[in-house]
Design a protein around this motif. Structure first.
Motif, PDB file in Angstrom:
ATOM      1  N   LEU A  66      46.321  47.232  36.482  1.00  0.00           N
ATOM      2  CA  LEU A  66      45.232  46.603  37.246  1.00  0.00           C
ATOM      3  C   LEU A  66      45.552  46.552  38.734  1.00  0.00           C
ATOM      4  O   LEU A  66      44.660  46.782  39.571  1.00  0.00           O
ATOM      5  N   LEU A  67      46.752  46.267  39.053  1.00  0.00           N
ATOM      6  CA  LEU A  67      47.123  46.230  40.463  1.00  0.00           C
ATOM      7  C   LEU A  67      47.020  47.613  41.090  1.00  0.00           C
ATOM      8  O   LEU A  67      46.608  47.755  42.257  1.00  0.00           O
ATOM      9  N   ILE A  69      45.014  49.975  40.193  1.00  0.00           N
ATOM     10  CA  ILE A  69      43.578  50.267  40.386  1.00  0.00           C
ATOM     11  C   ILE A  69      43.049  49.510  41.596  1.00  0.00           C
ATOM     12  O   ILE A  69      42.276  50.051  42.404  1.00  0.00           O
ATOM     13  N   ALA A  70      43.449  48.302  41.731  1.00  0.00           N
ATOM     14  CA  ALA A  70      42.982  47.481  42.858  1.00  0.00           C
ATOM     15  C   ALA A  70      43.458  48.048  44.186  1.00  0.00           C
ATOM     16  O   ALA A  70      42.699  48.053  45.172  1.00  0.00           O
ATOM     17  N   GLU A  71      44.686  48.502  44.225  1.00  0.00           N
ATOM     18  CA  GLU A  71      45.192  49.071  45.471  1.00  0.00           C
ATOM     19  C   GLU A  71      44.457  50.347  45.832  1.00  0.00           C
ATOM     20  O   GLU A  71      44.158  50.592  47.016  1.00  0.00           O
TER      21      GLU A  71
ATOM     22  N   PHE B  17      39.379  41.099  49.145  1.00  0.00           N
ATOM     23  CA  PHE B  17      39.627  42.301  48.350  1.00  0.00           C
ATOM     24  C   PHE B  17      38.537  43.333  48.592  1.00  0.00           C
ATOM     25  O   PHE B  17      38.831  44.524  48.711  1.00  0.00           O
ATOM     26  N   ALA B  22      44.243  44.453  48.911  1.00  0.00           N
ATOM     27  CA  ALA B  22      44.662  44.468  47.511  1.00  0.00           C
ATOM     28  C   ALA B  22      45.443  43.218  47.142  1.00  0.00           C
ATOM     29  O   ALA B  22      45.466  42.820  45.970  1.00  0.00           O
ATOM     30  N   PHE B  25      43.361  40.556  45.500  1.00  0.00           N
ATOM     31  CA  PHE B  25      43.137  40.773  44.075  1.00  0.00           C
ATOM     32  C   PHE B  25      44.372  40.381  43.264  1.00  0.00           C
ATOM     33  O   PHE B  25      44.263  39.842  42.154  1.00  0.00           O
ATOM     34  N   LEU B  29      44.423  37.892  40.183  1.00  0.00           N
ATOM     35  CA  LEU B  29      45.011  38.292  38.908  1.00  0.00           C
ATOM     36  C   LEU B  29      46.057  37.274  38.439  1.00  0.00           C
ATOM     37  O   LEU B  29      46.137  36.955  37.244  1.00  0.00           O
ATOM     38  N   GLN B  55      42.071  44.319  30.448  1.00  0.00           N
ATOM     39  CA  GLN B  55      41.987  45.365  31.471  1.00  0.00           C
ATOM     40  C   GLN B  55      40.534  45.667  31.818  1.00  0.00           C
ATOM     41  O   GLN B  55      40.207  45.888  32.988  1.00  0.00           O
ATOM     42  N   ILE B  62      37.148  44.695  39.782  1.00  0.00           N
ATOM     43  CA  ILE B  62      37.482  45.632  40.864  1.00  0.00           C
ATOM     44  C   ILE B  62      36.260  46.442  41.253  1.00  0.00           C
ATOM     45  O   ILE B  62      35.977  46.659  42.434  1.00  0.00           O
TER      46      ILE B  62
END
Lengths: 452, 205
Positions: A66-67, A69-71, B17, B22, B25, B29, B55, B62
């Motif tokens: 997930l991180l 994808i977020a980045e 975000f 990032a 986010f 999370l 996920q 996202i």
């Protein structure tokens, strides 16, 4: 506080989310109420169990994915924002800017052109209306064909009867004579006028254009002379009853007329000799077709000269006046008029082309009513020429047909009636006349056809 | 992680975000990943499915986070996504037979044997107590998973994420009184089912 109001507050009381005053009241009730207290205890026990629920840890892999994808998403956003912030560069940018600058020019140009077209149309439209004299004066080919060739273009009043017909109505003999016939019958009188006519400049042939504007009697006379001179060679020329009348007028006595009639009798009748006279330009068959005899023509020449002299004396300024003046000189009564004197038969003024058709027809009928159907022929012809398919033309055709029958020319009469039968308003009458037998001709002397 | 992000409200983190940060986010999370996973785990009762759904939930955050209009709280939006995914999952698995809730649970599938920190009040230090605690936990998990769906989701959102009853009402689409009523029923059922374990816990405590 009672149980009904306390029960709803127990959950909030268990979670410690009740307002202080409400909490105090509820707790006071719980101390006093066993059922509410029991309910409160159950809720507290369940809450303790709930707090004992084991918590599982999420897999680390899910977090890492997930991180990542977020980045990636954040990087894409950053790049896009950087592109938007940066000024656009490229080869086509200046061109695009230039075009956008004139983006509205096209629309403005089209609007301008539309406005110009509208303005030009509004300005030019009135001029395109058929109001100009040139448009109105354009004659139809048929109408032009109707007009005899003798029509003088410069003659505002139109065709002069004297120019057209070369006939004279013998009222006593009730016959129409040509100029030649009359001239032969009246030699004495014919000579002087002839000389006078000869002295005068010969006008162009009838078939040819007339000399200058013939408003005066003098010009009229020249045209007559020219016409009479050419009549034999131009058989298409119609006879003129006024000429006949003049010829008759020239006759000094009844005897002369009788001679004229005798001469005319010697000539073949129009029925026997159907000279295929060239039709009038309007295809109107000549009611009085020229005969083969040329002898009749000379008989009337003198009459023409006499008529010219009379006209000169009149000094007529226009056709109607000259005609009327010439008619007034008739010494002998018209055969159709039943023996009345010519003076009583002053020919009414012929209609002018400028008059309405109805007025022209009325004028022609007036002329005929005076006992001179032949004199009215030109007037009827004028009505027909103006509008060949009109109601007035139908009436004029019938009148001419009746006049032809009166003079024994059944063929011409039939042809005229057939034409009149094609016009709706006169078809019935024309057909009835066609079916009716022609009048007996035995009592009448043979019509002396005019010579052209 | 930056300290100021920890104090930042959820919607501000989402905005950051959306602007390309990032780390915002990551803070989100950190706040919601654990409770969300347990919510999903107790709802679908399968760890792999719960991981996939976890996920999926945050992937949607996202992808759609830039369109969040802040008309509601982020947690409300987040648990609404999760609730809908759970409903879709149960519909797909409607023909699948669930593992018997009465049978002993596999420690792995349950997830309670995973090396995570217990948070049971009155942690038992000795082995017998630990075994009893594990049994109690399993019983509690089983009891929670046995709750009716509408009571379970209310119980889980309240107990795992500490969402206010009003917010739970928005997620569930019902009134606040209904939510409180469902919660009371859930607590009473849990209390009734685990009365023995509570007595046991007291006796051991």
């Amino acid at each position: 506080m009672n149980c009904e109001s306390c029960q709803p507050n127990l959950l909030d009381l268990v979670y410690g989310e009740l307002a202080p005053d409400m909490a105090e009241q509820s707790e006071a009730h719980l101390r006093e109420c066993a059922s509410c207290r029991s309910a409160f205890d159950k809720l507290q026990g369940g809450l303790r169990v709930a707090r004992s629920l084991p918590r599982a840890a999420p897999p680390d892999e899910v977090g890492r994915q997930l991180l990542a994808i977020a980045e990636a998403k954040a990087a894409a956003v950053t790049t896009q924002s950087q592109r938007q912030a940066a000024p656009e560069r490229g080869l086509f940018r200046p061109l695009i800017e230039l075009v956008s600058r004139f983006a509205m020019a096209r629309q403005v140009g089209m609007v301008t052109i539309t406005v110009l077209i509208a303005v030009v149309g509004l300005v030019a439209l009135p001029q395109l209306r058929p109001s100009s004299p040139a448009v109105q004066e354009v004659a139809t080919p048929r109408a032009q064909a109707v007009r005899p060739a003798t029509t003088a273009p410069e003659d505002k009043a139109g065709v002069r009867p004297a120019d057209r017909l070369d006939l004279h109505v013998d009222s006593q003999a009730r016959r129409i004579r040509s100029k030649d016939e009359l001239a032969r019958a009246l030699p004495g009188q014919h000579n002087a006028p002839k000389g006078e006519a000869a002295a005068e400049p010969t006008a162009p042939a009838a078939a040819s254009p007339e000399p200058a504007e013939a408003e005066t009697a003098e010009q009229l006379e020249r045209a007559d002379d020219a016409l009479s001179a050419e009549r034999p060679a131009a058989p298409s020329q119609p006879a003129e009853p006024s000429s006949i009348a003049s010829g008759v007028a020239s006759a000094k006595s009844t005897d002369d007329l009788r001679d004229v009639g005798t001469v005319a009798a010697r000539t073949p009748t129009a029925n026997a000799e159907k000279k295929s006279a060239a039709p009038m330009p309007a295809a109107v068959p000549q009611p009085f077709p020229a005969s083969a005899s040329g002898g009749a023509a000379p008989a009337l020449r003198g009459g023409v000269a006499a008529r010219s002299a009379q006209r000169r004396s009149i000094g007529a300024a226009n056709t109607e006046t000259a005609q009327a003046a010439s008619a007034s000189t008739l010494r002998e009564p018209s055969p159709l008029a039943g023996g009345r004197s010519a003076e009583e038969f002053a020919v009414p003024a012929a209609p002018s082309p400028g008059q309405p058709r109805r007025a022209q027809l009325a004028a022609a009928r007036a002329i005929e009513a005076r006992g001179n159907c032949s004199a009215a022929r030109s007037a009827y012809e004028r009505v027909i020429a103006a509008a060949p398919d009109s109601d007035e033309a139908g009436s004029a055709l019938i009148a001419l047909a009746l006049c032809a029958r009166q003079h024994g020319d059944d063929t011409t009469a039939r042809s005229l009636l057939e034409r009149a039968s094609k016009i709706p308003t006169t078809s019935t009458r024309a057909r009835s006349l066609l079916s009716a037998p022609a009048k007996a001709k035995s009592s009448r002397p043979a019509t002396q056809p005019p010579s052209h | 992680m930056d300290a100021h992000l920890r104090e930042m409200p959820d919607h501000e983190l989402l905005v950051r975000f959306a602007a390309g940060d990032a780390r915002a986010f990551a803070e989100l999370l950190r706040r919601y990943q654990g409770p969300m996973y347990n919510f999903l785990l107790r709802s679908v009762r399968e760890p792999e499915a719960a991981s996939d759904l976890l996920q999926e939930v945050f992937t949607r955050v996202i992808e759609r986070g830039h369109g969040f209009n802040n008309s509601s709280k982020f947690s409300t939006w987040l648990y609404a996504i999760a609730r809908n995914l759970c409903v879709d999952y149960h519909r797909r698995m409607s023909h699948r037979r669930h593992a018997s809730l009465d049978g002993p649970r596999d420690a792995g599938s349950d997830g309670t044997a995973a090396p995570w920190v217990e948070r049971i009040a009155g942690e038992q230090p000795d082995l017998e107590a630990a075994a009893a605690s594990n049994a109690l936990r399993q019983r509690i998990a089983t009891a929670v998973e046995a709750l009716p769906a509408e009571q379970r989701e209310v119980f889980l959102m309240r107990e795992l994420q500490q969402l206010p009853f009003a917010e739970i009402a928005q997620v569930a689409g019902v009134s606040e009184n209904t939510v409180k009523s469902r919660m009371r029923y859930a607590l009473e059922r849990l209390q009734q089912a685990l009365a023995d374990f509570e007595e046991q816990a007291r006796a051991q405590g």
